[in-house]
Design a protein around this motif. Structure first.
Motif, PDB file in Angstrom:
ATOM      1  N   THR A 145       2.863   5.593 -24.403  1.00 53.89           N
ATOM      2  CA  THR A 145       3.589   6.375 -23.400  1.00 53.89           C
ATOM      3  C   THR A 145       5.065   6.415 -23.770  1.00 53.89           C
ATOM      4  OG1 THR A 145       2.037   5.676 -21.681  1.00 53.89           O
ATOM      5  CG2 THR A 145       4.149   6.563 -20.953  1.00 53.89           C
ATOM      6  N   ASP A 146       5.586   7.609 -24.062  1.00 55.27           N
ATOM      7  CA  ASP A 146       6.981   7.701 -24.487  1.00 55.27           C
ATOM      8  C   ASP A 146       7.917   7.701 -23.282  1.00 55.27           C
ATOM      9  OD1 ASP A 146       6.944  10.268 -23.401  1.00 55.27           O
ATOM     10  OD2 ASP A 146       6.673  11.252 -25.323  1.00 55.27           O
TER      11      ASP A 146
ATOM     12  N   LEU B 291       9.922  10.041 -22.081  1.00 53.40           N
ATOM     13  CA  LEU B 291       9.878  11.220 -21.215  1.00 53.40           C
ATOM     14  C   LEU B 291       8.731  11.127 -20.224  1.00 53.40           C
ATOM     15  CD1 LEU B 291      10.690  14.168 -23.647  1.00 53.40           C
ATOM     16  CD2 LEU B 291      12.114  13.261 -21.811  1.00 53.40           C
ATOM     17  N   SER B 292       7.566  10.735 -20.700  1.00 50.18           N
ATOM     18  CA  SER B 292       6.409  10.603 -19.809  1.00 50.18           C
ATOM     19  C   SER B 292       6.667   9.533 -18.754  1.00 50.18           C
ATOM     20  CB  SER B 292       5.157  10.248 -20.620  1.00 50.18           C
ATOM     21  OG  SER B 292       4.864  11.263 -21.558  1.00 50.18           O
TER      22      SER B 292
ATOM     23  N   ARG C 112       9.144  10.934 -16.165  1.00 45.25           N
ATOM     24  CA  ARG C 112       8.497  11.853 -15.220  1.00 45.25           C
ATOM     25  C   ARG C 112       7.706  11.080 -14.169  1.00 45.25           C
ATOM     26  NH1 ARG C 112       7.085  14.692 -20.203  1.00 45.25           N
ATOM     27  NH2 ARG C 112       8.452  16.487 -20.483  1.00 45.25           N
ATOM     28  N   GLU C 113       7.007  10.046 -14.607  1.00 37.25           N
ATOM     29  CA  GLU C 113       6.201   9.263 -13.678  1.00 37.25           C
ATOM     30  C   GLU C 113       7.089   8.494 -12.703  1.00 37.25           C
ATOM     31  OE1 GLU C 113       2.456   6.084 -13.877  1.00 37.25           O
ATOM     32  OE2 GLU C 113       3.207   7.064 -15.700  1.00 37.25           O
TER      33      GLU C 113
ATOM     34  N   ALA D 113      13.114  16.368 -16.065  1.00 40.06           N
ATOM     35  CA  ALA D 113      12.368  15.291 -15.415  1.00 40.06           C
ATOM     36  C   ALA D 113      13.182  14.622 -14.314  1.00 40.06           C
ATOM     37  CB  ALA D 113      11.947  14.253 -16.445  1.00 40.06           C
TER      38      ALA D 113
END
Length: 213
Positions: free
Chosen positions: A60-61, A63-64, A67-68, A96
């Protein structure tokens, strides 16, 4: 104390950032993580004021993870750190909801300042990234300058917009103009309303287009 979580897959980077931030009298690093998935868990558990996220990580980078973590009404601010200043990462991070995007070669004092200032609602971008944002906006929407709108601003509001365009935070603008920070926030609100701006990035673009910077 400003509570910080560091998320980066490089242990040396985590250690270095921790040393820099813990040396500040008002900042403490409460936890760290080596990837985005673990970072999300740590941030939700520790509930820091600011989370520093690397963009590129295995699994999981950043950015992900951003966003979460920013979905819904998040109580923390996200500051992105990376060695890569590629456009797609900048726009994705801002979209994001990240509050800042700094390169890892940022001077220690600027990093500490960024952690402090994102809590006031500032959006912080490395100067090189700001320049590229403006250039890309002008290529995408030539002729959409807001120079005419700037005529609506008072002399003080023009000064504030100029300093926003130079990348200064509200606190830095207040010190530069010898004003209270609350007064600067009022001026910023008036600027946004008069020029129809949504955020600080648009204010930077407006300052460049009006040739205030």
């Amino acid at each position: 104390m400003i509570r910080v979580v560091i998320v980066d897959d490089d242990p040396l980077v985590r250690t270095g950032l921790g040393i820099i931030l813990n040396a500040a009298p008002d900042i403490t690093v409460v936890a760290d993580a080596a990837d985005g998935a673990a970072g999300v868990e740590v941030v939700r558990r520790e509930r820091p004021d600011v989370a520093l996220l690397d963009i590129r990580m295995p699994g999981t980078d950043g950015l992900s993870a951003a966003r979460e973590l920013l979905a819904g009404s998040a109580p923390w601010k996200i500051l992105m750190l990376t060695t890569f200043d590629l456009d797609q990462y900048v726009y994705a991070a801002l979209q994001a909801g990240a509050s800042g995007f700094l390169l890892k070669d940022v001077p220690p004092e600027r990093l500490v300042s960024a952690v402090r200032h994102v809590l006031t609602g500032d959006v912080l971008l490395a100067p090189a990234i700001t320049t590229r944002l403006v250039a890309r906006h002008n290529r995408a929407a030539p002729g959409r300058a807001r120079a005419g709108g700037v005529d609506q601003l008072t002399a003080r509001e023009r000064e504030v917009l100029t300093l926003i365009g130079q990348g200064l935070s509200n606190a830095e603008i207040a010190a530069h103009l010898v004003l209270g920070e609350a007064t600067v926030k009022t001026h910023v609100g008036h600027i946004f309303a008069k020029l129809g701006l949504r955020d600080r990035v648009q204010a930077v673009i407006a300052a460049y287009q009006a040739r205030l910077v």
